[in-house]
Design an enzyme around this catalytic site. Structure first.
Site, mmCIF file in Angstrom:
data_model
loop_
_atom_site.group_PDB
_atom_site.id
_atom_site.type_symbol
_atom_site.label_atom_id
_atom_site.label_comp_id
_atom_site.label_asym_id
_atom_site.label_seq_id
_atom_site.Cartn_x
_atom_site.Cartn_y
_atom_site.Cartn_z
ATOM 1 N N ASP A 23 0.833 -1.200 0.000
ATOM 2 C CA ASP A 23 0.000 0.000 0.000
ATOM 3 C C ASP A 23 0.870 1.253 0.000
ATOM 4 O O ASP A 23 1.932 1.277 0.633
ATOM 5 C CB ASP A 23 -0.903 -0.022 1.248
ATOM 6 C CG ASP A 23 -2.009 1.006 1.176
ATOM 7 O OD1 ASP A 23 -2.323 1.488 0.063
ATOM 8 O OD2 ASP A 23 -2.580 1.339 2.235
ATOM 9 N N HIS A 40 3.122 3.489 -8.921
ATOM 10 C CA HIS A 40 2.992 2.050 -9.130
ATOM 11 C C HIS A 40 4.245 1.480 -9.794
ATOM 12 O O HIS A 40 4.701 0.386 -9.464
ATOM 13 C CB HIS A 40 1.766 1.754 -9.996
ATOM 14 C CG HIS A 40 0.460 2.133 -9.353
ATOM 15 N ND1 HIS A 40 0.145 1.771 -8.061
ATOM 16 C CD2 HIS A 40 -0.604 2.841 -9.824
ATOM 17 C CE1 HIS A 40 -1.062 2.245 -7.756
ATOM 18 N NE2 HIS A 40 -1.532 2.891 -8.808
ATOM 19 N N LEU A 134 11.085 -20.856 -3.715
ATOM 20 C CA LEU A 134 10.138 -19.869 -3.210
ATOM 21 C C LEU A 134 8.901 -19.910 -4.078
ATOM 22 O O LEU A 134 9.001 -19.893 -5.306
ATOM 23 C CB LEU A 134 10.752 -18.459 -3.230
ATOM 24 C CG LEU A 134 9.786 -17.286 -2.988
ATOM 25 C CD1 LEU A 134 9.285 -17.291 -1.539
ATOM 26 C CD2 LEU A 134 10.457 -15.942 -3.308
#
Length: 245
Positions: A23, A40, A134
């Site tokens: 955020d 972004h 991962l």
């Protein structure tokens, strides 16, 4: 007489699954007088560094809240910019992710995504399916309430068909019908930007997650901040409803 050599202190094991609500991209851009989409874009750089850090730390699962089901309400230009960034990220990063042993798994409603994005996602998942270092879970067009409702509908269909008895429905039954089936619940959830809410993210799965709310905006969140959050996680006592005594 020689002194015995002390054994080195063992480092605590990292959390197995870390989830992050990324955020603050828009506020990062606004503070600099820049368009939101540039925030972004800067956030993508933070994603790259945090994914690499998780690989180094031995974290097995990293879930990133990339785009919520509610984010479709944002201005069309911003949504289009976010989708373009997703295309760029997959195309540019896939080779490195595949070489690094990262498996990509996307959760969310793909019916709302453009066909070329769905194809990119499917190709990335297929190419990295056997990787095990991962697992990078990307929550895209994702909403936890919709996920739970969909799971309940599927369970109800089985009851109606006579293949499942009502008395046999358990928490495990619900979990097995969620999009995260096979993925352990997050041990640690981090939200950046100082906001302190889950925003429809992994509501079922976060029942016993440790929550850490970082003040930094996502583009400024670094591997050092991730390490600090993990240190805080290790200082907490996870009791899962018990007294801890």
């Amino acid at each position: 007489m020689s002194q015995p050599i002390a054994s080195p202190a063992l480092s605590p094991a990292p959390p197995r699954h870390v989830a992050i609500i990324m955020d603050g991209n828009g506020r990062w851009a606004k503070a600099r007088g820049l368009p939101r989409n540039l925030g972004h874009r800067q956030g993508v750089d933070a994603v790259r560094e945090v994914v690499r850090a998780c690989g180094r730390l031995g974290i097995e699962y990293l879930t990133l809240y990339a785009f919520s089901s509610e984010n479709w309400k944002r201005p069309q230009t911003e949504v289009a910019g976010l989708m373009d960034l997703l295309r760029i990220y997959i195309r540019r990063e896939l080779d490195e992710l595949a070489r690094s042993g990262v498996r990509i798994h996307v959760i969310g409603d793909r019916t709302k995504l453009a066909p070329d994005i769905v194809e990119l996602i499917s190709d990335a998942e297929a190419r990295t399916r056997e990787n095990r270092k991962l697992t990078l879970v990307i929550a895209l067009s994702y909403g936890s309430q919709d996920e739970i409702v969909t799971a309940c509908r599927r369970i109800a269909e089985q009851v109606a068909a006579g293949t499942l008895r009502v008395e046999d429905i358990t928490a495990e039954t619900v979990a097995d019908h969620l999009q995260t089936v096979g993925i352990p619940d997050p041990d640690l959830i981090i939200r950046t930007s100082g906001e302190q809410r889950l925003s429809n993210f992994l509501l079922w799965q976060s029942a016993y997650s440790e929550l850490i709310f970082a003040d930094k905006l996502w583009p400024d969140f670094s591997p050092d901040d991730l390490a600090a959050a993990i240190d805080e996680y290790h200082r907490r006592e996870r009791r899962y409803g018990g007294s801890g005594e």
